[in-house]
Design a protein around this motif. Structure first.
Motif, short mmCIF file in Angstrom:
data_model
loop_
_atom_site.label_atom_id
_atom_site.label_comp_id
_atom_site.label_asym_id
_atom_site.label_seq_id
_atom_site.Cartn_x
_atom_site.Cartn_y
_atom_site.Cartn_z
N ILE A 90 0.98 -1.16 0.03
CA ILE A 90 -0.07 -0.16 0.07
C ILE A 90 1.00 1.27 -0.01
O ILE A 90 0.37 2.32 -0.01
CB ILE A 90 -0.97 0.03 1.08
CG1 ILE A 90 -0.29 -0.04 2.23
CG2 ILE A 90 -1.83 -0.99 0.97
CD1 ILE A 90 -1.52 0.05 3.84
N ARG A 91 2.16 1.11 -0.11
CA ARG A 91 3.22 2.42 0.04
C ARG A 91 3.45 2.52 -1.38
O ARG A 91 4.30 3.53 -1.85
CB ARG A 91 4.37 2.48 0.85
CG ARG A 91 3.92 2.50 2.35
CD ARG A 91 5.02 2.16 3.33
NE ARG A 91 4.31 2.14 4.70
CZ ARG A 91 3.36 1.28 5.17
NH1 ARG A 91 2.90 0.29 4.53
NH2 ARG A 91 2.84 1.68 6.25
N ASP A 92 3.09 1.59 -2.44
CA ASP A 92 3.68 1.74 -3.71
C ASP A 92 2.50 1.80 -4.72
O ASP A 92 1.41 1.05 -4.65
CB ASP A 92 4.09 0.12 -4.02
CG ASP A 92 4.45 0.02 -5.56
OD1 ASP A 92 5.06 1.28 -6.27
OD2 ASP A 92 4.01 -0.80 -6.22
N SER A 125 1.17 -0.61 -6.95
CA SER A 125 0.55 -1.77 -6.61
C SER A 125 -0.80 -1.35 -6.42
O SER A 125 -1.90 -2.27 -6.83
CB SER A 125 1.57 -2.35 -5.29
OG SER A 125 0.93 -3.31 -4.89
N VAL A 126 -1.09 -0.33 -5.80
CA VAL A 126 -2.27 0.35 -5.30
C VAL A 126 -3.22 0.35 -6.51
O VAL A 126 -4.49 0.06 -6.49
CB VAL A 126 -2.17 1.63 -4.59
CG1 VAL A 126 -3.55 2.29 -4.56
CG2 VAL A 126 -1.88 1.09 -3.19
N LEU A 127 -2.80 0.99 -7.47
CA LEU A 127 -3.62 1.23 -8.83
C LEU A 127 -4.00 -0.21 -9.40
O LEU A 127 -5.11 -0.30 -10.05
CB LEU A 127 -2.88 2.11 -9.88
CG LEU A 127 -3.23 3.61 -9.77
CD1 LEU A 127 -2.33 4.54 -10.78
CD2 LEU A 127 -4.50 4.04 -10.00
N ARG A 185 -9.43 -5.29 -8.87
CA ARG A 185 -10.45 -5.93 -7.78
C ARG A 185 -11.68 -5.21 -7.52
O ARG A 185 -12.19 -5.55 -6.69
CB ARG A 185 -9.54 -6.01 -6.63
CG ARG A 185 -8.27 -7.34 -6.80
CD ARG A 185 -7.67 -7.41 -5.73
NE ARG A 185 -6.18 -8.23 -6.23
CZ ARG A 185 -5.26 -8.41 -5.54
NH1 ARG A 185 -5.16 -8.41 -4.07
NH2 ARG A 185 -4.32 -9.20 -6.28
N VAL A 186 -11.77 -3.83 -8.29
CA VAL A 186 -12.98 -3.21 -7.73
C VAL A 186 -13.94 -3.26 -9.15
O VAL A 186 -13.65 -2.95 -10.27
CB VAL A 186 -12.69 -1.70 -7.66
CG1 VAL A 186 -13.75 -0.86 -7.52
CG2 VAL A 186 -11.55 -1.33 -6.44
N ASP A 230 -13.73 -0.86 -1.85
CA ASP A 230 -13.24 -2.27 -1.25
C ASP A 230 -12.31 -2.82 -2.55
O ASP A 230 -13.01 -3.44 -3.70
CB ASP A 230 -14.60 -3.20 -1.12
CG ASP A 230 -14.12 -4.56 -0.58
OD1 ASP A 230 -12.63 -4.84 -0.73
OD2 ASP A 230 -14.86 -5.35 -0.38
N ALA A 231 -11.08 -2.71 -2.44
CA ALA A 231 -10.09 -3.41 -3.51
C ALA A 231 -9.59 -4.79 -3.07
O ALA A 231 -8.77 -4.89 -3.62
CB ALA A 231 -9.22 -2.32 -3.89
#
Ligand code: FMN
Length: 469
Positions: free
Chosen positions: A386-388, A391-393, A399-400, A433-434
């Motif tokens: 979650i700091r990258d 990865s977050v995008l 997943r959304v 919610d991802a």
């Protein structure tokens, strides 16, 4: 042992993290501009500044005192305070652990002695202090690193850093946001029909300063928290009915707030990167001003990310993480990206064990102290960094399903600094919610596996690739 602000400057200097500026500088924008330049040169690891030649004043000005996350982490490295607090509130180590924790808390309670004006010069007005104007469209000069100390109707003390706009030589604004400790005390005093004696410290040791900015759970005394970090009790001094201040204060303001009195405060160039919208704020009527001999004036400069508030925020988030996991153990990590302004965007990692647990975790965030200011919460699985942001995008893209996974909540309290809301401090939230979805969450298909090479093939391929390069 860092005894006071000057001791802290010595510590920073010994680590080559202090720049002493002998150039003549003005409190009007120039100190702010140089501080911003220093901060942007090496975000989160920038040097502190000590301006020794300030136009019109004998008093030096120290800024960017917490521009380095490393420094704050060093200061608090021995303290293990969150573990201690969670040990007491949620004791996994049994009664012995709980008793040891309680003893540390008791041993950290501040010591109070009488205030002696002998250690100070009495100043006649705020005009004797090198108070800065930080940005061109600011409404004027603001005291930007004051520790504002208030007392509740139940006798409890609160310490917070709330900026103070100079209205005249003995009057300032008091920008405590509606949900903060000082504002709650003002609310209660107003209900009781009372005025409030208020004390303000400008410049003290770094433990007191960082503790004042820390969003501690209600009822945990900031000076006790500082004592735990420092590993020695905070020494306070008390002057009449005013709340006690640290004995090592460089500058002290004593005065009164009538909680029913408001005056328009701002604009002020804030950490959002925008000027705050002028709004009514309480008013502080100063009665006494004291400055230590050779006092150093401490100031903070905020603005478009990143400035020192981002370093403080980054440190605090990691530091206070155990307390969030204590309230909801499915939250295994939390990250408030500095570019998300700390109070606007929040990423959490959730160890999902039953349908809907990611939502439950996001509801937890919205119900917790100052985390509740956040307006966008995104929940991720454990495999996402979650700091990258890449990865977050990737997780948000893969997943959304918007119709199912995005929820908007209207009519919630928000950060007063969020100018997008139609009304101050009242707006909406979005939960995303991802995480991967299960049948229990209405996903009727088989969730696909994430692609990964087998370990053996990968190792051999890497060897061969290294030889071929
Ligand atoms: C440099 C700096 C300036 C701040 N200015 C303000 C401010 O003007 N108003 C405010 O409500 N919070 C401000 N804060 C944040 C509060 O100090 C922080 O939320 C703290 O936890 C408040 O204490 P409390 O929870 O006891 O109210 C500032 C923080 C820093 C580091």
């Amino acid at each position: 042992m860092i005894a006071d602000l000057r001791g802290y400057l010595g510590y920073l200097s010994s680590k080559s993290r202090l720049v002493e500026v002998s150039e003549r500088v003005s409190t009007d924008l120039e100190i702010s501009a140089m501080t911003s330049i220093a901060g942007k040169e090496s975000p989160h690891h920038s040097k502190s500044l000590l301006f020794k030649n300030v136009e019109g004043y004998d008093m030096p000005v120290a800024t960017n005192l917490f521009g380095s996350v490393d420094t704050i982490s060093e200061l608090f490295s021995d303290a293990r305070i969150p573990e201690l607090i969670t040990g007491i509130m949620h004791p996994k180590g049994g009664a012995g652990n709980m008793l040891r924790g309680a003893k540390v808390l008791i041993d950290s309670m501040p010591k109070v002695a009488g205030f002696s004006s002998r250690n100070y010069d009495r100043l006649s007005s705020l005009d004797e202090l090198p108070i800065i104007k930080a940005w061109p469209k600011d409404a004027g000069r603001f005291i930007t690193l004051p520790l504002v100390i208030t007392k509740g109707q139940d006798g409890s003390t609160n310490v917070g850093i709330y900026r103070m706009q100079v209205f005249d030589d003995m009057t300032t604004g008091m920008h405590w946001q509606a949900q903060k400790g000082g504002a709650i005390h003002a609310h209660d005093a107003r209900q009781a029909g009372k005025t409030m004696p208020v004390s303000v410290t400008i410049g003290t040791d770094p433990f007191n300063m960082v503790s004042a900015a820390t969003p501690l759970p209600q009822g945990i005394n900031e000076f006790a928290f500082a004592g735990m970090a420092r590993r020695s009790r905070t020494q306070l001094v008390k002057n009449g009915d005013y709340p006690p201040v640290p004995a090592n204060s460089e500058i002290i303001l004593y005065g009164e707030v009538d909680p029913s009195e408001k005056r328009v405060e701002g604009p002020f160039g804030d950490h959002t990167g925008y000027y705050s919208i002028p709004e009514p704020a309480n008013v502080f009527h100063i009665k006494e001003i004291y400055a230590k001999k050779n006092a150093v004036y401490a100031a903070s400069v905020v603005g478009h990310p990143w400035h020192e508030d981002a370093s403080i925020g980054l440190f605090m988030m990691d530091y206070l993480k155990p307390m969030v996991s204590m309230v909801n153990d499915s939250i295994t990590d939390i990250y408030l990206p500095p570019e998300g302004l700390f109070t606007h965007v929040c990423f959490i990692k959730v160890n999902k064990r039953f349908p809907g647990e990611a939502r439950k975790a996001m509801f937890t965030v919205l119900g917790l102290g100052q985390l509740s200011f956040v307006k966008m919460v995104v929940a991720f699985d454990d495999d996402i960094d979650i700091r990258d942001y890449g990865s977050v995008l990737w997780a948000m893209a893969s997943r959304v399903e918007p119709g199912r996974d995005i929820q908007i909540i209207n009519g919630a309290p928000t950060d007063t600094l969020d100018h997008t809301a139609n009304m101050p401090a009242y707006g909406s939230k979005v939960l995303i919610d991802a995480t991967k979805k299960s049948a229990g969450e209405g996903y009727a298909r088989e969730w696909p596996d994430t692609i990964a090479m087998t370990k053996e093939v990968l190792e051999s391929a890497e060897r061969k690739w290294r030889k071929s390069r």
